[in-house]
Design a protein around this motif. Structure first.
Motif, mmCIF file in Angstrom:
data_model
loop_
_atom_site.group_PDB
_atom_site.id
_atom_site.type_symbol
_atom_site.label_atom_id
_atom_site.label_comp_id
_atom_site.label_asym_id
_atom_site.label_seq_id
_atom_site.Cartn_x
_atom_site.Cartn_y
_atom_site.Cartn_z
ATOM 1 N N TRP A 58 8.982 3.896 -6.242
ATOM 2 C CA TRP A 58 8.988 2.773 -5.314
ATOM 3 C C TRP A 58 10.382 2.475 -4.801
ATOM 4 O O TRP A 58 10.564 1.625 -3.933
ATOM 5 N N GLN A 59 11.401 3.182 -5.296
ATOM 6 C CA GLN A 59 12.754 2.966 -4.815
ATOM 7 C C GLN A 59 13.099 3.945 -3.693
ATOM 8 O O GLN A 59 14.200 4.454 -3.590
ATOM 9 N N ARG A 60 12.155 4.244 -2.825
ATOM 10 C CA ARG A 60 12.413 5.085 -1.663
ATOM 11 C C ARG A 60 13.232 4.313 -0.637
ATOM 12 O O ARG A 60 13.231 3.098 -0.609
ATOM 13 N N LYS A 61 13.881 5.044 0.212
ATOM 14 C CA LYS A 61 14.515 4.394 1.347
ATOM 15 C C LYS A 61 13.416 3.808 2.224
ATOM 16 O O LYS A 61 12.301 4.302 2.260
ATOM 17 N N ARG A 62 13.751 2.764 2.976
ATOM 18 C CA ARG A 62 12.744 2.067 3.771
ATOM 19 C C ARG A 62 11.992 3.012 4.694
ATOM 20 O O ARG A 62 10.781 2.939 4.826
ATOM 21 N N LYS A 63 12.708 3.929 5.345
ATOM 22 C CA LYS A 63 12.036 4.808 6.300
ATOM 23 C C LYS A 63 11.074 5.764 5.601
ATOM 24 O O LYS A 63 10.221 6.368 6.224
ATOM 25 N N GLU A 64 11.224 5.919 4.246
ATOM 26 C CA GLU A 64 10.355 6.809 3.498
ATOM 27 C C GLU A 64 9.265 6.051 2.744
ATOM 28 O O GLU A 64 8.490 6.641 2.019
ATOM 29 N N GLU A 65 9.241 4.741 2.898
ATOM 30 C CA GLU A 65 8.202 3.977 2.238
ATOM 31 C C GLU A 65 6.845 4.347 2.832
ATOM 32 O O GLU A 65 6.704 4.485 4.044
ATOM 33 N N PRO A 66 5.837 4.495 1.993
ATOM 34 C CA PRO A 66 4.527 4.888 2.497
ATOM 35 C C PRO A 66 3.856 3.773 3.289
ATOM 36 O O PRO A 66 4.072 2.595 3.034
ATOM 37 N N ILE B 173 -8.141 11.325 7.811
ATOM 38 C CA ILE B 173 -7.198 12.199 8.529
ATOM 39 C C ILE B 173 -7.031 11.723 9.962
ATOM 40 O O ILE B 173 -5.907 11.587 10.473
ATOM 41 N N ILE B 174 -8.147 11.469 10.641
ATOM 42 C CA ILE B 174 -8.096 10.989 12.031
ATOM 43 C C ILE B 174 -7.285 9.702 12.121
ATOM 44 O O ILE B 174 -6.422 9.545 12.989
ATOM 45 N N ASP B 175 -7.549 8.778 11.197
ATOM 46 C CA ASP B 175 -6.856 7.488 11.214
ATOM 47 C C ASP B 175 -5.356 7.655 10.982
ATOM 48 O O ASP B 175 -4.534 7.048 11.683
ATOM 49 N N CYS B 176 -4.988 8.463 9.987
ATOM 50 C CA CYS B 176 -3.566 8.644 9.673
ATOM 51 C C CYS B 176 -2.824 9.300 10.824
ATOM 52 O O CYS B 176 -1.696 8.907 11.156
ATOM 53 N N VAL B 177 -3.432 10.296 11.432
ATOM 54 C CA VAL B 177 -2.798 10.972 12.567
ATOM 55 C C VAL B 177 -2.607 9.999 13.726
ATOM 56 O O VAL B 177 -1.547 9.968 14.368
ATOM 57 N N TYR B 178 -3.611 9.191 13.988
ATOM 58 C CA TYR B 178 -3.512 8.224 15.082
ATOM 59 C C TYR B 178 -2.430 7.189 14.804
ATOM 60 O O TYR B 178 -1.582 6.910 15.662
ATOM 61 N N ILE B 179 -2.446 6.606 13.620
ATOM 62 C CA ILE B 179 -1.444 5.594 13.285
ATOM 63 C C ILE B 179 -0.044 6.200 13.292
ATOM 64 O O ILE B 179 0.914 5.585 13.767
ATOM 65 N N ASN B 180 0.094 7.419 12.767
ATOM 66 C CA ASN B 180 1.399 8.086 12.776
ATOM 67 C C ASN B 180 1.922 8.254 14.197
ATOM 68 O O ASN B 180 3.104 8.008 14.471
ATOM 69 N N ARG B 181 1.050 8.635 15.086
ATOM 70 C CA ARG B 181 1.459 8.892 16.467
ATOM 71 C C ARG B 181 1.947 7.622 17.162
ATOM 72 O O ARG B 181 2.911 7.636 17.911
ATOM 73 N N PHE B 182 1.268 6.515 16.906
ATOM 74 C CA PHE B 182 1.585 5.278 17.614
ATOM 75 C C PHE B 182 2.345 4.261 16.754
ATOM 76 O O PHE B 182 2.468 3.104 17.136
ATOM 77 N N LEU B 183 2.837 4.715 15.606
ATOM 78 C CA LEU B 183 3.453 3.793 14.657
ATOM 79 C C LEU B 183 4.583 2.978 15.281
ATOM 80 O O LEU B 183 4.683 1.771 15.089
ATOM 81 N N LEU B 184 5.415 3.608 16.045
ATOM 82 C CA LEU B 184 6.564 2.923 16.625
ATOM 83 C C LEU B 184 6.169 2.036 17.800
ATOM 84 O O LEU B 184 6.960 1.214 18.260
ATOM 85 N N LYS B 185 4.940 2.215 18.300
ATOM 86 C CA LYS B 185 4.500 1.453 19.458
ATOM 87 C C LYS B 185 3.635 0.262 19.068
ATOM 88 O O LYS B 185 3.340 -0.583 19.903
ATOM 89 N N ILE B 186 3.181 0.238 17.802
ATOM 90 C CA ILE B 186 2.258 -0.822 17.369
ATOM 91 C C ILE B 186 3.042 -2.051 16.927
ATOM 92 O O ILE B 186 4.008 -1.924 16.213
ATOM 93 N N LEU C 261 3.004 9.153 4.493
ATOM 94 C CA LEU C 261 4.357 9.063 5.008
ATOM 95 C C LEU C 261 4.338 9.504 6.459
ATOM 96 O O LEU C 261 3.922 10.627 6.761
ATOM 97 N N PRO C 262 4.721 8.654 7.395
ATOM 98 C CA PRO C 262 4.747 9.057 8.801
ATOM 99 C C PRO C 262 5.823 10.112 9.048
ATOM 100 O O PRO C 262 6.876 10.084 8.416
ATOM 101 N N GLU C 263 5.533 11.036 9.918
ATOM 102 C CA GLU C 263 6.467 12.109 10.239
ATOM 103 C C GLU C 263 6.701 12.159 11.739
ATOM 104 O O GLU C 263 5.769 11.966 12.527
ATOM 105 N N GLU C 264 7.940 12.419 12.137
ATOM 106 C CA GLU C 264 8.264 12.497 13.562
ATOM 107 C C GLU C 264 7.526 13.637 14.245
ATOM 108 O O GLU C 264 7.300 13.609 15.448
ATOM 109 N N SER C 265 7.134 14.637 13.486
ATOM 110 C CA SER C 265 6.391 15.772 14.037
ATOM 111 C C SER C 265 4.996 15.371 14.488
ATOM 112 O O SER C 265 4.331 16.119 15.200
ATOM 113 N N GLY C 266 4.539 14.170 14.057
ATOM 114 C CA GLY C 266 3.182 13.732 14.361
ATOM 115 C C GLY C 266 2.176 14.191 13.321
ATOM 116 O O GLY C 266 0.989 13.916 13.433
#
Length: 390
Positions: free
Chosen positions: A4-12, A377-390, A29-34
């Motif tokens: 649980w001591q991950r860096k903030r950007k690596e928090e699940p 899987i569908i949900d995680c991919v969608y949220i990952n893609r739009f994470l910065l926009k939500i 964990l969101p990834e910039e690769s999508g």
């Protein structure tokens, strides 16, 4: 190592999928690769009862949600700083709304104009739903600008353009305040501080289907849930319209239980044996007669829904199907057997593309504690893609 001591950007991030047959949960964990990394996931079925009761059904959903949340909490894989709830039917209502604005003299399309038009449209939709269902307070869940046309042409960057004609295609979803509050309360018993954001499975599955084949502009989305089947019409890569009918996988379970005089649990087992060809000959013969009857009833509703959905618009041949893996083949065969295309404006015979774990596998990476589930899987991919926009 203290996870649980991950860096903030690596928090699940924590995702819940809340449907009418199951509740799922995933830490990813969101990834910039999508391509998100799913580090833990689990699915808990919603207890099925013979007779439908709305209040009792919601209680069963919240019970399953609590079980999922407890399992996630016990993993010790990290404290999520954001939580996403992807709702399937019947927990939301969605529409694609078209906003049009024409003026005789050119004007600059600004954020203020867009905000005013959007707020007006959300209020109109909310008022319509209150008038139709009268279920109390409504909360807007999400708003997606699917396509914007300026003077009749697609515009990726529409703001601050001088135009005479504007058309915005907006996807809007809303939910009942009472249900959403109960879902939030159930989650906050386990995760107190995290922000909770709601979304719809309609836009998640639409995005997944569109991204799998960007060249395919016209298709149907068919989501078979526990209690409801949703059909979405996509034309020119725009989610145009939707329709639902109250027959899902549980319709088959209750039907078999009623016809054969068994419990719903025994009915599920019989359907599984029958589907896999392992039922005894006499039992298989009885099941075949019952299943043929139930498939015919489901198919009739499917046909009626397509007729009401299409109007003067042709039905696309491509069908993306989401359904529980154990019954996906059943619904695939049922739709393929459908003769709707022979007497309507359907483009051709249906081609069914099941959004299953095999097709979706490469869209995410998985750690050992992650259960492969197509909805998650569908949900995680969608949220990952739009994470910065939500």
């Amino acid at each position: 190592m203290i996870l649980w001591q991950r860096k903030r950007k690596e928090e699940p991030m924590l995702l819940f999928h809340i449907g009418s047959a199951m509740v799922g949960g995933a830490l990813f964990l969101p990834e910039e690769s999508g391509r998100p990394k799913i580090i833990f996931s689990t699915v808990v079925p919603i207890t099925l009862e013979t007779d439908w009761n709305t209040e009792r059904f919601l209680t069963r959903v919240l019970e399953s949600l609590a079980v999922v949340a407890a399992k996630v909490q016990k993993t010790g894989l990290g404290v999520p700083n954001r939580i996403f709830c992807v709702l399937a039917s019947p927990w939301y209502v969605s529409q694609t709304r078209t906003i049009s604005l024409k003026k005789n003299t050119p004007f600059i399309f600004t954020e203020k104009i867009a905000d005013e038009l959007i707020k007006k449209e959300i209020k109109l939709m909310s008022d319509e739903q209150l008038t139709k269902y009268g279920e109390g307070a409504i909360r807007p869940l999400e708003l997606k600008n699917i396509k914007t046309l300026l003077n009749g042409y697609d515009a990726e960057t529409p703001l601050y353009q001088k135009i005479k004609e504007l058309e915005m295609n907006l996807f809007i979803s809303i939910g009942g305040e009472l249900v959403l509050t109960k879902i939030e309360s159930a989650i906050r018993k386990f995760f107190h501080l995290a922000e909770i954001k709601f979304s719809s499975f309609a836009i998640a599955s639409f995005t997944a289907a569109r991204d799998l084949n960007p060249k395919l502009e016209n298709f149907l989305l068919v989501d078979v849930g526990g209690e409801i089947t949703d059909i979405f019409l996509v034309k020119k890569s725009v989610l145009r319209d939707s329709i639902s009918f109250p027959l899902g996988r549980n319709f088959f379970t209750r039907g078999v239980a009623s016809e054969l005089g068994t419990t719903v649990g025994e009915a599920n087992s019989l359907i599984s044996l029958f589907k896999d060809g392992h039922a005894e000959e006499k039992v298989a013969a009885k099941l075949r007669a019952v299943m043929d009857k139930l498939q015919g009833a489901w198919l009739t509703k499917f046909q009626e829904s397509l007729a009401n959905l299409s109007n003067d618009i042709s039905i696309p041949a491509a069908v993306y199907l989401t359904a529980d893996s154990d019954l996906a083949d059943l619904f695939t065969d049922t739709i393929k057997a459908e003769q709707f295309s022979q007497y309507t404006l359907a483009e051709s015979k249906f081609e069914i593309i099941v959004l299953n774990t095999k097709l979706l596998h490469n869209l995410a990476s998985f750690e050992d504690q992650a259960t492969r589930d197509s909805f998650l899987i569908i949900d995680c991919v969608y949220i990952n893609r739009f994470l910065l926009k939500i």
